[in-house]
Design an enzyme around this catalytic site. Structure first.
Site, PDB file in Angstrom:
ATOM      1  N   ASN A 162       0.785  -1.243   0.000  1.00  0.00           N
ATOM      2  CA  ASN A 162       0.000   0.000   0.000  1.00  0.00           C
ATOM      3  C   ASN A 162       0.812   1.287   0.000  1.00  0.00           C
ATOM      4  O   ASN A 162       0.314   2.328  -0.412  1.00  0.00           O
ATOM      5  CB  ASN A 162      -1.004  -0.002   1.158  1.00  0.00           C
ATOM      6  CG  ASN A 162      -0.355  -0.251   2.504  1.00  0.00           C
ATOM      7  OD1 ASN A 162       0.755  -0.770   2.602  1.00  0.00           O
ATOM      8  ND2 ASN A 162      -1.054   0.112   3.562  1.00  0.00           N
ATOM      9  N   ARG A 170      11.521   3.113   4.872  1.00  0.00           N
ATOM     10  CA  ARG A 170      11.421   3.094   6.335  1.00  0.00           C
ATOM     11  C   ARG A 170      12.207   1.927   6.919  1.00  0.00           C
ATOM     12  O   ARG A 170      12.602   1.956   8.091  1.00  0.00           O
ATOM     13  CB  ARG A 170       9.949   3.006   6.747  1.00  0.00           C
ATOM     14  CG  ARG A 170       9.705   3.395   8.198  1.00  0.00           C
ATOM     15  CD  ARG A 170       8.256   3.672   8.457  1.00  0.00           C
ATOM     16  NE  ARG A 170       7.462   2.454   8.543  1.00  0.00           N
ATOM     17  CZ  ARG A 170       6.144   2.443   8.616  1.00  0.00           C
ATOM     18  NH1 ARG A 170       5.467   3.564   8.579  1.00  0.00           N
ATOM     19  NH2 ARG A 170       5.484   1.301   8.703  1.00  0.00           N
ATOM     20  N   PRO A 186       9.720  -7.335  -1.856  1.00  0.00           N
ATOM     21  CA  PRO A 186       8.601  -6.393  -2.012  1.00  0.00           C
ATOM     22  C   PRO A 186       7.288  -7.134  -2.232  1.00  0.00           C
ATOM     23  O   PRO A 186       7.265  -8.324  -2.577  1.00  0.00           O
ATOM     24  CB  PRO A 186       8.998  -5.590  -3.246  1.00  0.00           C
ATOM     25  CG  PRO A 186       9.829  -6.535  -4.057  1.00  0.00           C
ATOM     26  CD  PRO A 186      10.567  -7.388  -3.061  1.00  0.00           C
ATOM     27  N   ALA A 187       6.193  -6.427  -2.057  1.00  0.00           N
ATOM     28  CA  ALA A 187       4.872  -7.014  -2.278  1.00  0.00           C
ATOM     29  C   ALA A 187       4.695  -7.390  -3.740  1.00  0.00           C
ATOM     30  O   ALA A 187       5.121  -6.664  -4.642  1.00  0.00           O
ATOM     31  CB  ALA A 187       3.790  -6.025  -1.858  1.00  0.00           C
ATOM     32  N   GLY A 243       2.686  -5.957   7.552  1.00  0.00           N
ATOM     33  CA  GLY A 243       1.602  -6.680   6.901  1.00  0.00           C
ATOM     34  C   GLY A 243       0.558  -7.095   7.920  1.00  0.00           C
ATOM     35  O   GLY A 243       0.446  -6.514   9.002  1.00  0.00           O
ATOM     36  N   GLU A 265       5.257  -4.695  12.170  1.00  0.00           N
ATOM     37  CA  GLU A 265       4.223  -3.661  12.109  1.00  0.00           C
ATOM     38  C   GLU A 265       3.018  -4.315  11.459  1.00  0.00           C
ATOM     39  O   GLU A 265       3.021  -4.586  10.258  1.00  0.00           O
ATOM     40  CB  GLU A 265       4.724  -2.451  11.316  1.00  0.00           C
ATOM     41  CG  GLU A 265       3.852  -1.218  11.504  1.00  0.00           C
ATOM     42  CD  GLU A 265       2.875  -1.022  10.372  1.00  0.00           C
ATOM     43  OE1 GLU A 265       1.676  -1.331  10.581  1.00  0.00           O
ATOM     44  OE2 GLU A 265       3.297  -0.588   9.303  1.00  0.00           O
ATOM     45  N   CYS A 299      -2.742   1.047   7.299  1.00  0.00           N
ATOM     46  CA  CYS A 299      -2.842   0.408   8.610  1.00  0.00           C
ATOM     47  C   CYS A 299      -3.179   1.406   9.705  1.00  0.00           C
ATOM     48  O   CYS A 299      -3.687   1.030  10.763  1.00  0.00           O
ATOM     49  CB  CYS A 299      -1.554  -0.332   8.937  1.00  0.00           C
ATOM     50  SG  CYS A 299      -0.083   0.693   8.795  1.00  0.00           S
ATOM     51  N   GLU A 472       9.552   1.725  14.061  1.00  0.00           N
ATOM     52  CA  GLU A 472      10.267   2.214  12.890  1.00  0.00           C
ATOM     53  C   GLU A 472      10.211   3.735  12.908  1.00  0.00           C
ATOM     54  O   GLU A 472       9.286   4.330  13.448  1.00  0.00           O
ATOM     55  CB  GLU A 472       9.651   1.657  11.602  1.00  0.00           C
ATOM     56  CG  GLU A 472       9.782   0.145  11.493  1.00  0.00           C
ATOM     57  CD  GLU A 472       9.220  -0.403  10.199  1.00  0.00           C
ATOM     58  OE1 GLU A 472       9.934  -1.166   9.525  1.00  0.00           O
ATOM     59  OE2 GLU A 472       8.062  -0.086   9.867  1.00  0.00           O
TER      60      GLU A 472
END
Length: 489
Positions: A162, A170, A186-187, A243, A265, A299, A472
């Site tokens: 996202n 980060r 990566p996603a 995630g 996270e 999130c 983070e």
């Protein structure tokens, strides 16, 4: 660096292969997967589909680079990150177009994300030279105590879809600042922005004669097949994941065998509490910001709007009017709200709206699925939402604002904390004592008081309860990639 796209595409200059030890190459098995524009459902390009062998090669490169990278002077690591910040900033328009193409968010939001993501590179460039330490005489007087920090070692960074640049920087920023080489997964839905940032870093490492294996990237459609063997490998010393809570639990279980340092996270269910004395107009403004960033696909997005019963109806109607004025469509065309990430996301969001209506909620605006193409859902406000509706307890991840009334301050705070999650929370009040009470009693890692956005590269980002472990950003972000060594002299 090849991409199967026309020359006019925003992805035309983006590498689409695996990055191992400073070299872009095809996946070992030769496979690829497609990246789709969620606004049009058209394929943007094909990306190398890494397998376990590619993951192992990436970790081997990171492990080989680790001793030399740890010896690189903090100032030199800082200058690398600062140069990357400058390049990312200079390429804002290119990177923003890329984010919009693969993620769907509006260009205005994509530009803001580039600035936010770049800020992590700048912040950790500054933090690289400030790792803490200690030298003091032992209380008994017999010796000196020396405490210093050193890099924890090779890190596996798993990022979500996202915020494809901000979530990458980060993690990359503090890891490189601390002296840790990285393997980035990566996603699958949005790998291109991470690949573009990796190329910027690869180029800087090569230009400066620094170890090539410091940054490695393994895009894949089979995350478990790639990350599972890495988590079982004793050369890996750090895992950072952003995630869902469910996936986070599984990764923590896998990481336990190697006793890996973990930063997690995870999911959220952020309450947006409007107390009875709140400035209603300011609360509506903040609610729009807290809910609609990336179409609610965040999130830290406000998930439940808990409003004092004296204001609940007017708040819902005002927010509904604000949402009704927004345009929905492709982010590249100047609309206010872009698409959701996929068809499953639309199905999930609509099911939550239907459940709320079945429980007696009133649809103030939105609530109807538009025809395609594209994975769109209108900004939706629901009034009179029952407390047992699914949208009150589940993360919506879409542009839906359910409004729940409460009777007094105690009940509002209790409802806000009635969740296993604790990532973010928001509170609106003009009473300073109540604001301080909310800051102390809301069980969340980040709290916005009379403010609809909390994210800042210079501040610690993370949650309580099942929203994760560690932080983070801020000074705490660097600590996650350092281990403490005590020497008695």
């Amino acid at each position: 660096m090849t991409a199967t796209t026309p020359t006019t595409s925003p992805v035309r200059d983006v590498p689409t292969e695996v990055l191992v030890d400073g070299r872009w190459r095809a996946a070992t098995g030769g496979g690829t997967f497609e990246v789709v524009d969620p606004a049009t459902e058209e394929t943007l390009c094909s990306v190398a589909d890494a397998g376990p062998e590619d993951g192992e090669a990436a970790l081997a490169a990171a492990h080989a680079a680790a001793p030399e990278w740890a010896r690189v002077a903090p100032r030199e690591r800082a200058e690398l990150l600062r140069a990357a910040f400058e390049t990312v900033t200079a390429r804002t328009e290119q990177l923003a177009a890329l984010i919009t193409a693969e993620c769907g968010k509006t260009l205005a939001e994509s530009r803001a994300e580039v600035a936010y993501g770049a800020e992590f590179l700048r912040w950790f460039a500054e933090e690289a030279v400030r790792a803490p330490g200690l030298l003091r005489r032992a209380p008994a007087g017999a010796n000196q105590q020396l405490v210093h920090r050193r890099p924890v070692g090779p890190a596996l960074l798993i990022t979500p879809w996202n915020f494809p640049i901000a979530m990458a920087t980060r993690k990359i920023g503090p890891a490189l600042a601390a002296g840790c080489p990285v393997v980035i997964k990566p996603a699958q839905l949005t790998p291109l922005t991470t690949l573009a940032v990796a190329e910027i870093l690869r180029d800087e490492l090569e230009r400066r004669g620094l170890p090539a294996g410091v940054v490695n990237v393994v895009p894949t459609s089979s995350a478990g097949d790639v990350t599972g063997p890495l988590l079982a490998d004793d050369r890996l010393r750090k895992l950072s994941f952003t995630g869902s809570t469910g996936v986070g639990r599984r990764l923590l279980a896998q990481a336990a065998d190697q006793v890996l340092s973990c930063s997690m996270e995870l999911g959220g269910n952020a309450p947006f509490v409007v107390f009875g004395d709140a400035d209603l107009e300011a609360a509506v403004d903040g609610a729009a910001v807290a809910k609609l960033r990336n179409g609610g696909q965040s999130c830290v997005a406000a998930n439940r709007f808990l409003v004092h019963e004296s204001l609940a109806t007017e708040f819902a109607d005002r927010l509904g009017a604000r949402f009704a004025d927004l345009t929905v469509g492709p982010g590249a065309e100047g609309n206010d709200v872009g698409p959701l990430i996929g068809a499953d996301a639309v199905d999930s969001v609509h099911a939550l709206v239907a459940d709320a209506v079945d429980h007696g909620a009133r649809v103030v605006t939105g609530g109807q699925r538009p025809a395609g193409p594209g994975y769109f859902y209108p900004p939706t406000v629901l009034a009179d939402v029952a407390r047992d509706a699914r949208c009150v307890h589940e993360e919506i991840f879409g542009p839906v604002a359910p409004v729940v009334a409460f009777a007094d301050d105690d009940e509002g705070i209790a409802l806000a904390n009635d969740t296993p999650y604790g990532l973010a929370a928001y509170a609106y009040t003009r009473d300073l004592d109540l604001a301080m009470r909310a800051a102390h009693e809301l069980d969340a890692g980040m709290i916005g008081v009379n403010r609809g956005m909390v994210s800042d590269a210079s501040a610690p980002f993370g949650g309580t309860k099942q929203s994760g472990l560690g932080r983070e950003g801020g000074e705490a972000g660097l600590e996650e990639y350092l281990e403490t060594v005590y020497v008695a002299m």
